[in-house]
Design an enzyme around this catalytic site. Sequence first.
Site, mmCIF file in Angstrom:
data_model
loop_
_atom_site.group_PDB
_atom_site.id
_atom_site.type_symbol
_atom_site.label_atom_id
_atom_site.label_comp_id
_atom_site.label_asym_id
_atom_site.label_seq_id
_atom_site.Cartn_x
_atom_site.Cartn_y
_atom_site.Cartn_z
ATOM 1 N N ARG A 210 37.336 53.996 46.054
ATOM 2 C CA ARG A 210 35.878 54.082 45.889
ATOM 3 C C ARG A 210 35.226 54.461 47.205
ATOM 4 N NH1 ARG A 210 34.704 48.924 42.304
ATOM 5 N NH2 ARG A 210 35.125 49.913 40.301
ATOM 6 N N GLU B 299 43.658 56.218 39.219
ATOM 7 C CA GLU B 299 43.493 56.062 37.768
ATOM 8 C C GLU B 299 44.837 56.080 37.052
ATOM 9 O OE1 GLU B 299 41.012 55.039 36.296
ATOM 10 O OE2 GLU B 299 39.390 55.380 37.711
ATOM 11 N N TYR C 169 56.773 52.927 33.756
ATOM 12 C CA TYR C 169 56.285 54.151 33.087
ATOM 13 C C TYR C 169 56.379 55.359 34.044
ATOM 14 C CZ TYR C 169 54.469 50.805 29.738
ATOM 15 O OH TYR C 169 54.345 49.794 28.833
ATOM 16 N N TYR D 280 40.493 60.360 29.385
ATOM 17 C CA TYR D 280 39.968 59.323 30.272
ATOM 18 C C TYR D 280 40.108 59.737 31.746
ATOM 19 C CZ TYR D 280 39.733 55.354 33.244
ATOM 20 O OH TYR D 280 39.402 54.539 34.287
ATOM 21 N N ASP E 48 37.912 53.950 28.719
ATOM 22 C CA ASP E 48 39.213 53.276 28.653
ATOM 23 C C ASP E 48 39.083 52.000 27.813
ATOM 24 O OD1 ASP E 48 37.819 51.533 30.258
ATOM 25 O OD2 ASP E 48 39.320 51.445 31.850
ATOM 26 N N CYS F 41 29.445 35.766 29.653
ATOM 27 C CA CYS F 41 28.125 36.288 29.263
ATOM 28 C C CYS F 41 27.008 35.771 30.170
ATOM 29 C CB CYS F 41 27.822 35.935 27.808
ATOM 30 S SG CYS F 41 29.054 36.583 26.670
ATOM 31 N N CYS G 49 26.383 38.257 32.845
ATOM 32 C CA CYS G 49 26.364 39.660 32.427
ATOM 33 C C CYS G 49 24.957 40.263 32.503
ATOM 34 C CB CYS G 49 26.884 39.766 30.998
ATOM 35 S SG CYS G 49 26.919 41.464 30.397
HETATM 36 S S1 SF4 Z 1 28.741 42.696 27.157
HETATM 37 FE FE1 SF4 Z 1 28.082 40.966 28.425
HETATM 38 S S2 SF4 Z 1 26.953 39.645 27.053
HETATM 39 FE FE2 SF4 Z 1 28.138 41.046 25.779
HETATM 40 S S3 SF4 Z 1 30.044 39.962 25.337
HETATM 41 FE FE3 SF4 Z 1 30.380 41.198 27.163
HETATM 42 S S4 SF4 Z 1 29.947 39.792 28.863
HETATM 43 FE FE4 SF4 Z 1 29.031 38.892 27.030
#
Ligand code: SF4
Length: 366
Positions: A40, A52, A97, A135, A153, A215, A218
Amino acid sequence: MRETARKAHGEPLAAAECLPGLGEKLLSWFEQNKRVLPFRTDPTPYHVWVSEIMLQQTRVSAALPYYERFIRTLPDVPALAACPPEQLNKLWEGLGYYSRVRNMQKAAKVVCEEYGGALPADYEALLALPGIGEYTAGAIGSISFGLRVPAVDGNVLRVFARLYDDEGYITDPKVKQEFTRRVMAHQPPGAPGDYNQALMELGALVCLPGGEPLCGECPLAALCRGRASGRARELPRKAPPKARRVQPVTVFLLRSPEGWLLQRRPAEGLLAGLYQPFALEGQRLESAGEAAAALARLGLEGASLPQPLPAAKHLFSHIEWQMTGWKAELPAQRAPEGCLWADEEALRQQYALPGAFKAYKKRMGI
Ligand code: SF4
């Protein structure tokens, strides 16, 4: 442009499919949370390509030392094209592989012959190179050349299956095409590479596979339909895998004063062209008498009574090897056709033995 990528362009989403602000939220999260990685920091087309291909079957943390050694030894496309095959296999040993690295070398030769040693800044031309699929072409094209193409991917498919609470089998090409269309509809025009990488990074760090997605961390939580329905953890869905074909194999660890007997595999097919301990595929020899008779048929003389080694198993994508092993000492003699004797130094420095023989390699001191 190939079907998936071509259909991904120019088709606006229906209102119900829009996840407003997805691209912006994702880019801003990526800017603050992305891992600092060598490919990166210096994302040349060659660096992105090598990384990759390595990351297709390997986690980033495990791949990094291989990546750094590979780039140090083969710093550019012409060096990869000119690398002797045994050295190339040795650089790849542990990643598995091996056809991936063989295809990379084939592609490097084409790039030297047709493009002066520099990967082309064109999605179709990248796709035409050996071993480069949609990809990888998308990753090189978007990250290194800023092309507006997708790089979808398993991570990205997982994120989109959850975002849309979509139960489609991600192994189905039509479902993948549909997901790709949604991915592209949210791609900010000025940042295709960062957007593609951000999706992969979110899948690797937050929207985790095989367990509870994080989540709470996120940036897309407010948009996520899988989170709202409580089904995110059950997604994505895949078609049930086909059963593997079981193949019996007998492995021989045979040592003479000149070293261990290695056998070269056929140039085509499974583990093509690699060296391995001598092995008989299609049969499991269960007694020392059968093993001794097999050695005699090979023309190997004066072998000690074969000693049993533990059974082992290795899973390829479509085949399961069920191995039994025998070990014997032999006096110095010519190796059978297609075989050679390799001392421990040569085993360490020169020959890359496939991971399928992991259970037996440690008994050879490697
Ligand atoms: S996209 Fe975000 S909010 Fe949705 S399941 Fe995945 S981690 Fe959870």
